[in-house]
Structure formats: structure tokens, C-alpha cells
Design an enzyme around this catalytic site. Structure first.
Site, PDB file in Angstrom:
ATOM      1  N   SER A   8     -28.439  -8.438   4.076  1.00 15.83           N
ATOM      2  CA  SER A   8     -29.388  -7.400   3.670  1.00 15.83           C
ATOM      3  C   SER A   8     -30.020  -7.654   2.310  1.00 15.83           C
ATOM      4  CB  SER A   8     -28.626  -6.063   3.608  1.00 15.83           C
ATOM      5  OG  SER A   8     -29.383  -5.091   2.928  1.00 15.83           O
TER       6      SER A   8
ATOM      7  N   GLU B 225     -30.399  -5.439   0.294  1.00 15.26           N
ATOM      8  CA  GLU B 225     -29.631  -4.628  -0.662  1.00 15.26           C
ATOM      9  C   GLU B 225     -28.761  -5.515  -1.561  1.00 15.26           C
ATOM     10  OE1 GLU B 225     -30.546  -0.860  -1.115  1.00 15.26           O
ATOM     11  OE2 GLU B 225     -28.446  -1.262  -1.615  1.00 15.26           O
TER      12      GLU B 225
ATOM     13  N   TYR C 298     -22.136  -0.571  -0.410  1.00 11.71           N
ATOM     14  CA  TYR C 298     -22.745  -1.219   0.762  1.00 11.71           C
ATOM     15  C   TYR C 298     -23.257  -2.610   0.380  1.00 11.71           C
ATOM     16  CZ  TYR C 298     -26.244  -2.405   4.280  1.00 11.71           C
ATOM     17  OH  TYR C 298     -26.994  -3.075   5.234  1.00 11.71           O
TER      18      TYR C 298
HETATM   19  P1  NAP Z   1     -27.525   1.102  12.727  1.00 17.56           P
HETATM   20  O1  NAP Z   1     -28.648   1.658  13.546  1.00 17.56           O
HETATM   21  O2  NAP Z   1     -26.818   1.977  11.759  1.00 17.56           O
HETATM   22  O3  NAP Z   1     -26.428   0.516  13.769  1.00 17.56           O
HETATM   23  C1  NAP Z   1     -25.141   0.138  13.326  1.00 17.56           C
HETATM   24  C2  NAP Z   1     -24.330  -0.286  14.540  1.00 17.56           C
HETATM   25  O4  NAP Z   1     -23.023  -0.696  14.093  1.00 17.56           O
HETATM   26  C3  NAP Z   1     -24.080   0.840  15.559  1.00 17.56           C
HETATM   27  O5  NAP Z   1     -24.212   0.290  16.848  1.00 17.56           O
HETATM   28  C4  NAP Z   1     -22.640   1.234  15.297  1.00 17.56           C
HETATM   29  O6  NAP Z   1     -21.984   1.755  16.426  1.00 17.56           O
HETATM   30  C5  NAP Z   1     -22.049  -0.126  14.961  1.00 17.56           C
HETATM   31  N1  NAP Z   1     -20.756  -0.050  14.285  1.00 17.56           N
HETATM   32  C6  NAP Z   1     -20.472   0.531  13.107  1.00 17.56           C
HETATM   33  N2  NAP Z   1     -19.179   0.364  12.809  1.00 17.56           N
HETATM   34  C7  NAP Z   1     -18.612  -0.341  13.827  1.00 17.56           C
HETATM   35  C8  NAP Z   1     -17.300  -0.825  14.113  1.00 17.56           C
HETATM   36  N3  NAP Z   1     -16.281  -0.604  13.291  1.00 17.56           N
HETATM   37  N4  NAP Z   1     -17.085  -1.527  15.249  1.00 17.56           N
HETATM   38  C9  NAP Z   1     -18.095  -1.744  16.114  1.00 17.56           C
HETATM   39  N5  NAP Z   1     -19.366  -1.304  15.902  1.00 17.56           N
HETATM   40  C10 NAP Z   1     -19.617  -0.611  14.779  1.00 17.56           C
HETATM   41  O7  NAP Z   1     -28.001  -0.195  11.928  1.00 17.56           O
HETATM   42  P2  NAP Z   1     -29.297  -1.123  12.128  1.00 17.56           P
HETATM   43  O8  NAP Z   1     -30.418  -0.572  11.336  1.00 17.56           O
HETATM   44  O9  NAP Z   1     -29.474  -1.419  13.568  1.00 17.56           O
HETATM   45  O10 NAP Z   1     -28.825  -2.422  11.353  1.00 17.56           O
HETATM   46  C11 NAP Z   1     -28.135  -3.475  12.030  1.00 17.56           C
HETATM   47  C12 NAP Z   1     -27.449  -4.351  11.005  1.00 17.56           C
HETATM   48  O11 NAP Z   1     -28.422  -4.913  10.124  1.00 17.56           O
HETATM   49  C13 NAP Z   1     -26.446  -3.643  10.114  1.00 17.56           C
HETATM   50  O12 NAP Z   1     -25.416  -4.569   9.835  1.00 17.56           O
HETATM   51  C14 NAP Z   1     -27.226  -3.359   8.838  1.00 17.56           C
HETATM   52  O13 NAP Z   1     -26.363  -3.239   7.743  1.00 17.56           O
HETATM   53  C15 NAP Z   1     -28.091  -4.604   8.780  1.00 17.56           C
HETATM   54  N6  NAP Z   1     -29.372  -4.458   8.094  1.00 17.56           N
HETATM   55  C16 NAP Z   1     -30.244  -3.488   8.480  1.00 17.56           C
HETATM   56  C17 NAP Z   1     -31.479  -3.405   7.867  1.00 17.56           C
HETATM   57  C18 NAP Z   1     -32.480  -2.359   8.273  1.00 17.56           C
HETATM   58  O14 NAP Z   1     -33.421  -2.123   7.507  1.00 17.56           O
HETATM   59  N7  NAP Z   1     -32.333  -1.741   9.436  1.00 17.56           N
HETATM   60  C19 NAP Z   1     -31.818  -4.320   6.851  1.00 17.56           C
HETATM   61  C20 NAP Z   1     -30.899  -5.300   6.502  1.00 17.56           C
HETATM   62  C21 NAP Z   1     -29.693  -5.382   7.136  1.00 17.56           C
HETATM   63  P3  NAP Z   1     -21.870   3.340  16.728  1.00 17.56           P
HETATM   64  O15 NAP Z   1     -23.043   3.651  17.621  1.00 17.56           O
HETATM   65  O16 NAP Z   1     -20.563   3.426  17.413  1.00 17.56           O
HETATM   66  O17 NAP Z   1     -21.919   4.060  15.409  1.00 17.56           O
HETATM   67  N1  GDD Z   2     -32.241   8.007   2.903  1.00 20.84           N
HETATM   68  C1  GDD Z   2     -33.069   8.569   2.018  1.00 20.84           C
HETATM   69  N2  GDD Z   2     -33.276   9.916   2.070  1.00 20.84           N
HETATM   70  N3  GDD Z   2     -33.659   7.785   1.104  1.00 20.84           N
HETATM   71  C2  GDD Z   2     -34.510   8.372   0.228  1.00 20.84           C
HETATM   72  C3  GDD Z   2     -34.776   9.738   0.246  1.00 20.84           C
HETATM   73  C4  GDD Z   2     -34.120  10.554   1.205  1.00 20.84           C
HETATM   74  O1  GDD Z   2     -34.285  11.762   1.272  1.00 20.84           O
HETATM   75  N4  GDD Z   2     -35.684  10.009  -0.733  1.00 20.84           N
HETATM   76  C5  GDD Z   2     -35.955   8.855  -1.338  1.00 20.84           C
HETATM   77  N5  GDD Z   2     -35.254   7.861  -0.769  1.00 20.84           N
HETATM   78  C6  GDD Z   2     -35.247   6.452  -1.201  1.00 20.84           C
HETATM   79  C7  GDD Z   2     -33.848   5.893  -1.467  1.00 20.84           C
HETATM   80  O2  GDD Z   2     -33.373   6.314  -2.748  1.00 20.84           O
HETATM   81  C8  GDD Z   2     -34.125   4.399  -1.379  1.00 20.84           C
HETATM   82  O3  GDD Z   2     -34.578   3.912  -2.613  1.00 20.84           O
HETATM   83  C9  GDD Z   2     -35.260   4.308  -0.349  1.00 20.84           C
HETATM   84  O4  GDD Z   2     -35.754   5.642  -0.173  1.00 20.84           O
HETATM   85  C10 GDD Z   2     -34.841   3.750   0.999  1.00 20.84           C
HETATM   86  O5  GDD Z   2     -33.700   4.446   1.442  1.00 20.84           O
HETATM   87  P1  GDD Z   2     -33.123   4.260   2.937  1.00 20.84           P
HETATM   88  O6  GDD Z   2     -34.201   4.488   3.933  1.00 20.84           O
HETATM   89  O7  GDD Z   2     -31.901   5.094   3.027  1.00 20.84           O
HETATM   90  O8  GDD Z   2     -32.805   2.693   3.016  1.00 20.84           O
HETATM   91  P2  GDD Z   2     -32.058   1.707   2.012  1.00 20.84           P
HETATM   92  O9  GDD Z   2     -33.105   0.844   1.382  1.00 20.84           O
HETATM   93  O10 GDD Z   2     -31.121   2.410   1.119  1.00 20.84           O
HETATM   94  O11 GDD Z   2     -31.167   0.845   3.011  1.00 20.84           O
HETATM   95  C11 GDD Z   2     -31.729   0.340   4.231  1.00 20.84           C
HETATM   96  O12 GDD Z   2     -32.272  -0.934   4.025  1.00 20.84           O
HETATM   97  C12 GDD Z   2     -31.314  -1.935   3.651  1.00 20.84           C
HETATM   98  C13 GDD Z   2     -32.092  -3.242   3.444  1.00 20.84           C
HETATM   99  O13 GDD Z   2     -32.657  -3.248   2.168  1.00 20.84           O
HETATM  100  C14 GDD Z   2     -30.589   0.333   5.265  1.00 20.84           C
HETATM  101  O14 GDD Z   2     -31.129   0.021   6.525  1.00 20.84           O
HETATM  102  C15 GDD Z   2     -29.549  -0.716   4.927  1.00 20.84           C
HETATM  103  O15 GDD Z   2     -28.610  -0.818   5.999  1.00 20.84           O
HETATM  104  C16 GDD Z   2     -30.282  -2.066   4.755  1.00 20.84           C
HETATM  105  O16 GDD Z   2     -29.369  -3.090   4.451  1.00 20.84           O
END
Ligand code: NAP
Ligand code: GDD
Length: 382
Positions: free
Chosen positions: A177, A179, A201
Site C-alpha cells: 500500500s 500508506e 496499518y
Molecule cells: P477490503 O474491501 O476491506 O477487503 C478485505 C478482505 O480481507 C475481505 O475479503 C475480508 O474478509 C478479508 N479478510 C480480512 N481479514 C481476514 C482474515 N483474517 N482471514 C481471511 N480474510 C480476511 O479491502 P480492499 O480495498 O479490497 O483491499 C484489498 C487489499 O489491498 C487489502 O490488503 C488492502 O490493505 C490493500 N490495499 C487496498 C488499497 C485500496 O485503495 N483499496 C490500496 C492499497 C492496498 P471479510 O469479508 O470476511 O471481512
Molecule cells: N475514512 C474517512 N472518513 N476518511 C476521511 C474522512 C472521513 O469522514 N474525512 C476525511 N478523510 C480523509 C482521511 O483522513 C484520509 O486522509 C483520506 O480521507 C482517505 O481516507 P480513506 O478513504 O479512509 O483511505 P486511506 O487513504 O486512509 O486508506 C486507503 O488507501 C490506502 C492506500 O493508500 C485504504 O484503502 C487502505 O487500505 C489503503 O492501503
């Protein structure tokens, strides 16, 4: 435990998965005993036919999440046999893959349970493993820092270790990520930018990244880390800011709500469409050698801009509805993320198709459609 005990209905395709076919067209037998398995060639010497996806099996951990659902669709299109990992929960969380249930196989396992992962890899004998499962919501990681490490750090090690023990030729993708860059050391961030995570995280994902690199370097495994910047979609969880905003806008437009409480409007993110990003995951595992890649759009936008575009799309002035609530501020913030996707573009040929405005308006439209049809928040229809 069998699949029925999870209440997964007819979701599994059975355990009689086909054996892979080698480059010579013959079925590849792995041998029945562990010592024979240990003598298997590594990824670069495998006799598997990697040019045809028809015989390939892939495991997706996190298949019930946003990315898992899009990746499952992509791999099915490419002819894979897709095995999704589901963990035991009091209520099934299958809404994102409901439309795929008759075409995928679901198996129970948990990243917290080494034996369940080992058994999964041993029984399925996949060609590729995509480790998407994680505790992915940044604010929750301050509430449960130890559990976050168990999922996101040791969980990765458990999957890598199971692959190492069963068959080192299995290709592995780790969901790393942006992050990890946290308090960014340079702008834009590339594969060479040092990490400075700002949340439990982010810290846990740094461990997941480096253990992936370490297994590649220690055991010659085909292990890739995709450093993905934020990617969103109508299937995004409602707690993330994009979806919270698009759902909130749709509610206000339909008269179901009259305000939207948010946190830091100045934070800047590099936001793309999840459907585009899963293509990069697959491309990484099709390369001649394993590596790490940043996947991003190369643009950054403030939360304020996201809000403005979403409200404008339905003809409303955001300043009349949005309130800043300190409850949504974080103990330590990531102020600015912007990725440099040059390597992914050059080496993988990866390109994004949906731009920022297109993403936001797609999500607003999907939330309007869902709410107009009476969809409940936990189970969007998109
Ligand atoms: P998400 O919608 O929150 O999905 C997370 C998945 O992980 C769910 O299927 C959840 O299952 C499963 N999970 C959590 N804990 C588990 C465990 N102990 N054993 C088995 N399964 C488990 O996340 P996403 O947005 O699809 O992201 C996918 C991956 O990419 C994550 O690793 C996230 O950190 C990473 N990532 C995401 C982003 C982004 O912007 N979306 C960016 C960078 C990296 P349940 O349905 O059972 O909860
Ligand atoms: N969630 C949330 N809710 N975020 C808010 C809000 C609110 O009400 N208001 C402002 N924000 C700001 C957060 O402080 C952050 O700076 C930004 O919006 C994005 O927040 P999220 O959408 O929660 O995503 P994230 O950047 O913290 O994390 C996501 O992206 C990562 C990759 O950079 C997640 O998908 C992580 O799993 C992923 O790794």
C-alpha cells in the site's frame, strides 16, 4: 469444516479441480509424498504451461472485499479456476461476489490460522496466489494495532510459508500500500522512495512488503509486491472517504439525509478505479521475473475536490451540507500521496482507463441507483 458449515450454499465448484497441463501437453503429476513435492522445480524452471490460462488455478484471499471481487471477475474472464478464501463469520459477507458464486470455488481459511492456509495451498495446488486479505481500514488500526499486525504482517508470512512448504513455484502477489510512504520523503513516490508509515496499518503493510521481498530473495520464490495507491469503486466499503461521500451525496439528493460529516478535507490522495488496478496485479504475475511495482494514476486530489465534484454532479453546493467533525481526524495523518507509475507503465504495459472525475461520478450514479431501488447500506446492489 466443510463449505456447507459456512452456509455458502452452492458456491463451491467441488474439490475435483483439474491437474495442470505442462508445456508438452501432458498432465503434470506432483507426486503423493512430501519429499517428492520438495523436489519440485522453482518458478523459473517449472514445466507448467504459463502461456495458457485455461489450466491455471488461482487462490484469492480477500475475495469478499472490493479488490477480490474485481480480480475474480478478471481471472474468470481469462479462463482461470478461481478459488476464493472466506473466513468464518456470524453472517456471510458475499454481496460483492453474489453474481460469481456459481463460477468460483469458495474455501474456508483464515490468515490467523497457519494450518488452514497450509491445507488450502496443499489441496488446491494453485499456480498463483493473490493475497488481498487484510484489515484494510486505517482508523481501525489504532483501535486494534496488535490484531492489525497479526492479519497484515504475520498473515503474509503465513501464506508465504505455506507456499514455501508446499510448492515454491507458486507465484505470489502481496497487496502492499501507498500508506507505507506515509509522511512522504519525496514527491511523487516510486518503488525507490523510503517508507515512513503513519499508522499501525501502514507499519503492518511495511512488514508485509519486506517479508515478501525477503522470501523472494531467500528462497528464489516468485513473490511480487504491488504498492497500490488508493483505488475505489461502487463496491468500496462505506467507511472509506470516497464511498462515504458518494453515498452521502446520493442520500442528500434523494432527501434521505441533510448533512455529511467528514474529517480532514485537505488530505490529498492519488485515487484510481479498482477495476483498473486488479489488471496490474495479474500482469505482475505474468512477467518473466518477480518484482515490485507502484500502481497509481500520477495525479493527486484533495478530499475537498472529491466532495465538490460529487455534489456538483447532482447539482448541489457542497458547502451547504458538509460539516467537519473532529471525530474523523486521525492521530497521525498522511497529508499527500501521489504515485509515479512509470515502471508499471513501461514494464507491465499497464494503463488506467477511468480518470478521477469519471470515478467519482460513476460512484455517485451507482449510489443513487442503489438507494432509488431501496438498497440497504451494508449490501449495495452495484
Ligand atoms: P477490503 O474491501 O476491506 O477487503 C478485505 C478482505 O480481507 C475481505 O475479503 C475480508 O474478509 C478479508 N479478510 C480480512 N481479514 C481476514 C482474515 N483474517 N482471514 C481471511 N480474510 C480476511 O479491502 P480492499 O480495498 O479490497 O483491499 C484489498 C487489499 O489491498 C487489502 O490488503 C488492502 O490493505 C490493500 N490495499 C487496498 C488499497 C485500496 O485503495 N483499496 C490500496 C492499497 C492496498 P471479510 O469479508 O470476511 O471481512
Ligand atoms: N475514512 C474517512 N472518513 N476518511 C476521511 C474522512 C472521513 O469522514 N474525512 C476525511 N478523510 C480523509 C482521511 O483522513 C484520509 O486522509 C483520506 O480521507 C482517505 O481516507 P480513506 O478513504 O479512509 O483511505 P486511506 O487513504 O486512509 O486508506 C486507503 O488507501 C490506502 C492506500 O493508500 C485504504 O484503502 C487502505 O487500505 C489503503 O492501503
Amino acid at each position: 469444516m466443510n463449505d456447507d458449515s459456512l452456509g455458502l450454499r452452492a458456491a463451491t465448484g467441488g474439490r475435483g479441480v483439474p491437474w495442470p497441463v505442462g508445456a508438452d501437453g501432458k498432465v503434470v503429476h506432483y507426486g503423493a509424498c512430501r519429499s517428492a513435492r520438495r523436489r519440485l522445480p522453482r518458478w523459473h524452471a517449472t514445466g507448467r504451461d504459463d502461456t495458457s490460462n485455461m489450466s491455471k488455478r488461482a487462490i484469492i484471499t480477500g475475495i469478499t472485499g472490493q479488490d477480490g471481487s474485481y480480480l475474480a471477475e478478471l481471472l474468470l474472464e481469462k479462463g482461470y479456476h478461481v478459488v476464493g478464501v472466506v473466513r468464518r463469520s456470524s453472517a456471510p459477507n458475499l454481496w460483492r461476489i453474489e453474481h460469481l458464486l456459481d463460477r468460483i470455488e469458495l474455501r474456508p481459511a483464515d490468515l490467523l490460522d497457519q494450518l488452514s492456509i497450509l491445507r488450502l495451498i496443499d489441496e488446491v495446488r494453485p499456480h498463483e496466489v493473490y493475497n488481498l486479505a487484510a484489515m484494510s481500514f486505517v482508523p481501525a488500526s489504532w483501535d486494534t494495532p496488535l490484531l492489525t499486525g497479526e492479519f497484515n504482517s504475520q498473515g503474509v508470512t503465513r501464506v508465504l510459508e505455506a507456499i514455501r512448504q508446499v510448492d515454491r513455484s507458486i507465484r505470489f502477489y502481496q497487496a502492499s500500500s501507498s500508506e507505507m510512504f506515509g509522511k512522504v520523503r519525496e514527491v511523487p513516490q516510486s518503488e525507490m522512495t523510503p517508507f515512513h508509515p503513519r499508522s499501525p496499518y501502514g507499519v503492518s503493510k511495511v512488514y508485509g512488503h519486506y517479508i515478501t521481498v525477503n522470501y523472494r530473495e531467500s528462497y528464489d520464490m516468485f513473490a511480487c509486491s504491488g504498492i497500490l495507491f488508493n483505488h475505489e469503486s461502487p463496491r468500496r466499503g462505506l467507511e472509506f472517504v470516497t464511498r462515504k461521500v458518494t453515498d452521502g451525496v446520493a442520500r442528500i439528493k434523494l432527501g434521505l439525509s441533510d448533512s455529511l460529516a467528514l474529517g480532514n478535507l485537505d488530505a490529498q490522495r492519488d485515487w484510481g478505479f479498482a477495476g483498473d488496478y486488479v489488471k496490474a496485479m495479474w500482469l505482475m504475475l505474468q512477467q518473466p521475473s518477480p518484482d515490485d511495482y507502484v500502481v497509481a494514476t500520477g495525479e493527486t486530489h484533495a478530499v475537498r475536490e472529491l466532495v465538490q465534484i460529487a455534489f456538483e454532479h447532482v447539482g448541489l453546493d457542497w458547502e451547504r451540507y458538509v460539516k467537519v467533525d473532529p471525530r474523523y481526524l486521525r492521530p497521525a495523518e498522511v497529508d499527500l500521496l501521489i504515485g509515479d507509475p512509470s515502471k508499471a507503465r513501461q514494464e507491465l504495459g499497464w494503463r488506467q482507463e477511468v480518470d478521477f472525475r469519471g470515478l467519482v461520478t460513476m460512484m455517485v450514479d451507482a449510489d443513487l441507483a442503489r438507494l432509488e431501488k431501496g438498497g440497504v447500506p451494508a449490501q449495495p446492489l452495484a
